[in-house]
Design a protein around this motif. Sequence first.
Motif, PDB file in Angstrom:
ATOM      1  N   ILE A 199       8.189   6.729   3.393  1.00 51.10           N
ATOM      2  CA  ILE A 199       7.842   7.927   2.619  1.00 51.10           C
ATOM      3  C   ILE A 199       7.148   7.527   1.319  1.00 51.10           C
ATOM      4  O   ILE A 199       6.119   8.093   0.948  1.00 51.10           O
ATOM      5  CB  ILE A 199       9.088   8.774   2.322  1.00 51.10           C
ATOM      6  CG1 ILE A 199       9.892   9.050   3.596  1.00 51.10           C
ATOM      7  CG2 ILE A 199       8.685  10.091   1.650  1.00 51.10           C
ATOM      8  CD1 ILE A 199       9.185   9.891   4.626  1.00 51.10           C
ATOM      9  N   GLU A 200       7.699   6.568   0.633  1.00 49.32           N
ATOM     10  CA  GLU A 200       7.083   6.063  -0.594  1.00 49.32           C
ATOM     11  C   GLU A 200       5.674   5.538  -0.305  1.00 49.32           C
ATOM     12  O   GLU A 200       4.724   5.802  -1.059  1.00 49.32           O
ATOM     13  CB  GLU A 200       7.932   4.947  -1.184  1.00 49.32           C
ATOM     14  CG  GLU A 200       7.323   4.284  -2.416  1.00 49.32           C
ATOM     15  CD  GLU A 200       8.062   3.029  -2.827  1.00 49.32           C
ATOM     16  OE1 GLU A 200       8.031   2.728  -4.031  1.00 49.32           O
ATOM     17  OE2 GLU A 200       8.646   2.360  -1.957  1.00 49.32           O
ATOM     18  N   THR A 201       5.535   4.822   0.796  1.00 49.95           N
ATOM     19  CA  THR A 201       4.237   4.261   1.174  1.00 49.95           C
ATOM     20  C   THR A 201       3.216   5.362   1.405  1.00 49.95           C
ATOM     21  O   THR A 201       2.072   5.280   0.924  1.00 49.95           O
ATOM     22  CB  THR A 201       4.397   3.405   2.452  1.00 49.95           C
ATOM     23  OG1 THR A 201       5.321   2.337   2.195  1.00 49.95           O
ATOM     24  CG2 THR A 201       3.061   2.823   2.883  1.00 49.95           C
ATOM     25  N   GLY A 202       3.603   6.409   2.131  1.00 45.59           N
ATOM     26  CA  GLY A 202       2.689   7.507   2.406  1.00 45.59           C
ATOM     27  C   GLY A 202       2.307   8.285   1.171  1.00 45.59           C
ATOM     28  O   GLY A 202       1.136   8.640   0.977  1.00 45.59           O
ATOM     29  N   ALA A 203       3.296   8.564   0.305  1.00 44.04           N
ATOM     30  CA  ALA A 203       3.022   9.328  -0.912  1.00 44.04           C
ATOM     31  C   ALA A 203       2.106   8.558  -1.850  1.00 44.04           C
ATOM     32  O   ALA A 203       1.196   9.122  -2.464  1.00 44.04           O
ATOM     33  CB  ALA A 203       4.334   9.684  -1.603  1.00 44.04           C
ATOM     34  N   THR A 204       2.340   7.258  -1.976  1.00 40.83           N
ATOM     35  CA  THR A 204       1.490   6.429  -2.836  1.00 40.83           C
ATOM     36  C   THR A 204       0.055   6.405  -2.318  1.00 40.83           C
ATOM     37  O   THR A 204      -0.911   6.509  -3.081  1.00 40.83           O
ATOM     38  CB  THR A 204       2.046   4.999  -2.919  1.00 40.83           C
ATOM     39  OG1 THR A 204       3.363   5.032  -3.473  1.00 40.83           O
ATOM     40  CG2 THR A 204       1.163   4.117  -3.787  1.00 40.83           C
ATOM     41  N   ALA A 205      -0.104   6.290  -1.002  1.00 36.25           N
ATOM     42  CA  ALA A 205      -1.444   6.282  -0.407  1.00 36.25           C
ATOM     43  C   ALA A 205      -2.145   7.613  -0.617  1.00 36.25           C
ATOM     44  O   ALA A 205      -3.365   7.656  -0.856  1.00 36.25           O
ATOM     45  CB  ALA A 205      -1.347   5.963   1.077  1.00 36.25           C
ATOM     46  N   ALA A 206      -1.403   8.716  -0.549  1.00 34.17           N
ATOM     47  CA  ALA A 206      -1.992  10.034  -0.780  1.00 34.17           C
ATOM     48  C   ALA A 206      -2.524  10.135  -2.201  1.00 34.17           C
ATOM     49  O   ALA A 206      -3.624  10.651  -2.435  1.00 34.17           O
ATOM     50  CB  ALA A 206      -0.962  11.122  -0.507  1.00 34.17           C
ATOM     51  N   ARG A 207      -1.760   9.633  -3.146  1.00 36.68           N
ATOM     52  CA  ARG A 207      -2.219   9.647  -4.542  1.00 36.68           C
ATOM     53  C   ARG A 207      -3.492   8.821  -4.701  1.00 36.68           C
ATOM     54  O   ARG A 207      -4.423   9.199  -5.421  1.00 36.68           O
ATOM     55  CB  ARG A 207      -1.135   9.082  -5.461  1.00 36.68           C
ATOM     56  CG  ARG A 207      -1.526   9.037  -6.952  1.00 36.68           C
ATOM     57  CD  ARG A 207      -0.658   8.078  -7.720  1.00 36.68           C
ATOM     58  NE  ARG A 207      -0.856   6.715  -7.234  1.00 36.68           N
ATOM     59  CZ  ARG A 207      -0.050   5.686  -7.501  1.00 36.68           C
ATOM     60  NH1 ARG A 207       1.034   5.869  -8.230  1.00 36.68           N
ATOM     61  NH2 ARG A 207      -0.304   4.484  -7.026  1.00 36.68           N
ATOM     62  N   GLU A 208      -3.563   7.702  -3.996  1.00 36.54           N
ATOM     63  CA  GLU A 208      -4.712   6.803  -4.137  1.00 36.54           C
ATOM     64  C   GLU A 208      -5.994   7.382  -3.548  1.00 36.54           C
ATOM     65  O   GLU A 208      -7.082   6.862  -3.807  1.00 36.54           O
ATOM     66  CB  GLU A 208      -4.385   5.448  -3.503  1.00 36.54           C
ATOM     67  CG  GLU A 208      -3.329   4.679  -4.300  1.00 36.54           C
ATOM     68  CD  GLU A 208      -2.852   3.410  -3.609  1.00 36.54           C
ATOM     69  OE1 GLU A 208      -3.212   3.204  -2.429  1.00 36.54           O
ATOM     70  OE2 GLU A 208      -2.115   2.634  -4.246  1.00 36.54           O
ATOM     71  N   THR A 209      -5.884   8.453  -2.772  1.00 38.37           N
ATOM     72  CA  THR A 209      -7.094   9.125  -2.283  1.00 38.37           C
ATOM     73  C   THR A 209      -7.773   9.919  -3.390  1.00 38.37           C
ATOM     74  O   THR A 209      -8.921  10.343  -3.231  1.00 38.37           O
ATOM     75  CB  THR A 209      -6.774  10.089  -1.123  1.00 38.37           C
ATOM     76  OG1 THR A 209      -5.995  11.195  -1.626  1.00 38.37           O
ATOM     77  CG2 THR A 209      -6.038   9.387   0.011  1.00 38.37           C
ATOM     78  N   GLY A 210      -7.064  10.153  -4.482  1.00 37.55           N
ATOM     79  CA  GLY A 210      -7.588  10.968  -5.569  1.00 37.55           C
ATOM     80  C   GLY A 210      -7.234  12.431  -5.443  1.00 37.55           C
ATOM     81  O   GLY A 210      -7.582  13.238  -6.308  1.00 37.55           O
ATOM     82  N   ALA A 211      -6.525  12.788  -4.384  1.00 36.47           N
ATOM     83  CA  ALA A 211      -6.134  14.184  -4.168  1.00 36.47           C
ATOM     84  C   ALA A 211      -5.030  14.597  -5.139  1.00 36.47           C
ATOM     85  O   ALA A 211      -4.221  13.775  -5.566  1.00 36.47           O
ATOM     86  CB  ALA A 211      -5.661  14.374  -2.732  1.00 36.47           C
ATOM     87  N   MET A 212      -4.998  15.880  -5.449  1.00 36.63           N
ATOM     88  CA  MET A 212      -3.929  16.439  -6.266  1.00 36.63           C
ATOM     89  C   MET A 212      -2.922  17.214  -5.413  1.00 36.63           C
ATOM     90  O   MET A 212      -1.799  17.443  -5.840  1.00 36.63           O
ATOM     91  CB  MET A 212      -4.503  17.357  -7.340  1.00 36.63           C
ATOM     92  CG  MET A 212      -5.354  16.642  -8.371  1.00 36.63           C
ATOM     93  SD  MET A 212      -4.446  15.315  -9.219  1.00 36.63           S
ATOM     94  CE  MET A 212      -3.157  16.260 -10.041  1.00 36.63           C
ATOM     95  N   ARG A 213      -3.346  17.633  -4.217  1.00 36.07           N
ATOM     96  CA  ARG A 213      -2.464  18.382  -3.319  1.00 36.07           C
ATOM     97  C   ARG A 213      -2.549  17.769  -1.928  1.00 36.07           C
ATOM     98  O   ARG A 213      -3.641  17.619  -1.369  1.00 36.07           O
ATOM     99  CB  ARG A 213      -2.853  19.863  -3.269  1.00 36.07           C
ATOM    100  CG  ARG A 213      -2.858  20.560  -4.616  1.00 36.07           C
ATOM    101  CD  ARG A 213      -3.189  22.027  -4.449  1.00 36.07           C
ATOM    102  NE  ARG A 213      -2.068  22.771  -3.895  1.00 36.07           N
ATOM    103  CZ  ARG A 213      -2.174  23.934  -3.275  1.00 36.07           C
ATOM    104  NH1 ARG A 213      -3.363  24.467  -3.067  1.00 36.07           N
ATOM    105  NH2 ARG A 213      -1.112  24.555  -2.825  1.00 36.07           N
ATOM    106  N   ALA A 214      -1.403  17.420  -1.384  1.00 38.48           N
ATOM    107  CA  ALA A 214      -1.360  16.801  -0.054  1.00 38.48           C
ATOM    108  C   ALA A 214      -0.704  17.750   0.933  1.00 38.48           C
ATOM    109  O   ALA A 214       0.372  18.314   0.665  1.00 38.48           O
ATOM    110  CB  ALA A 214      -0.571  15.488  -0.098  1.00 38.48           C
TER     111      ALA A 214
END
Length: 234
Positions: A103-118
Amino acid sequence: MTESLTLGVLGGMGPAATLDFLAKIQAYTPAKSDQDHIRVLVDINPKVPDRNTPGSLAGPVLAEMAGALRGAGADVLAIACNTAHAHADLIQRASGLPLIDMIETGATAARETGAMRAGVLGTKGALRLYREYLAAQAMGLVTLDPERQEAFMALLYRIKAGERGPAVTREMKAFADALVKMGAETIIAGCTEVPLVMGQEDTRVELVDPGELLARRCVAVCLGWETVPAAFDE
């Protein structure tokens, strides 16, 4: 090649997703011979109670599996199931081993896309976990409406039963499209069955596959390229 750590995998939730995860570990390991691969101890246990059923007692079963993996020689753990991470603390306490958190891995990767909403395609249990982890990344969570969420769950069980055809992919793509229309700037495959039927080519925004990223991290940790996560601290 220097000696690597032994990875213990709690799997079987479901079996096809676990095999996909193991294949990714093998694919991401730079190896010129059998001996260059990391040692993986895996418990593919499809008898784990359904993580989506309240009071199913999945936690104690997962804790027992984790303890057995340590006894067999595992140095670090991974869970090939998003929803089962609700029992991460219990699993770590029972085994005394560090956990590479999906879960931590996925959330961190989502942030690294530059997105504000996942947008997250996952079970209700997985959505609760991602909500917390995304909030820690100052990100918002986009979820399906209740009716679509129920339809998504029905589709997951069809995938677990073996359906993999184009119709299933179209249905999963429709759920991803719905999240994008609701404001999702990236999509997290928050259930390990999702990548079995949908890839990046099926989404209009970047698709984050936590299972794939977890496989990469497991290889990196076991080969000493990434620091071992801290063990559970009471």
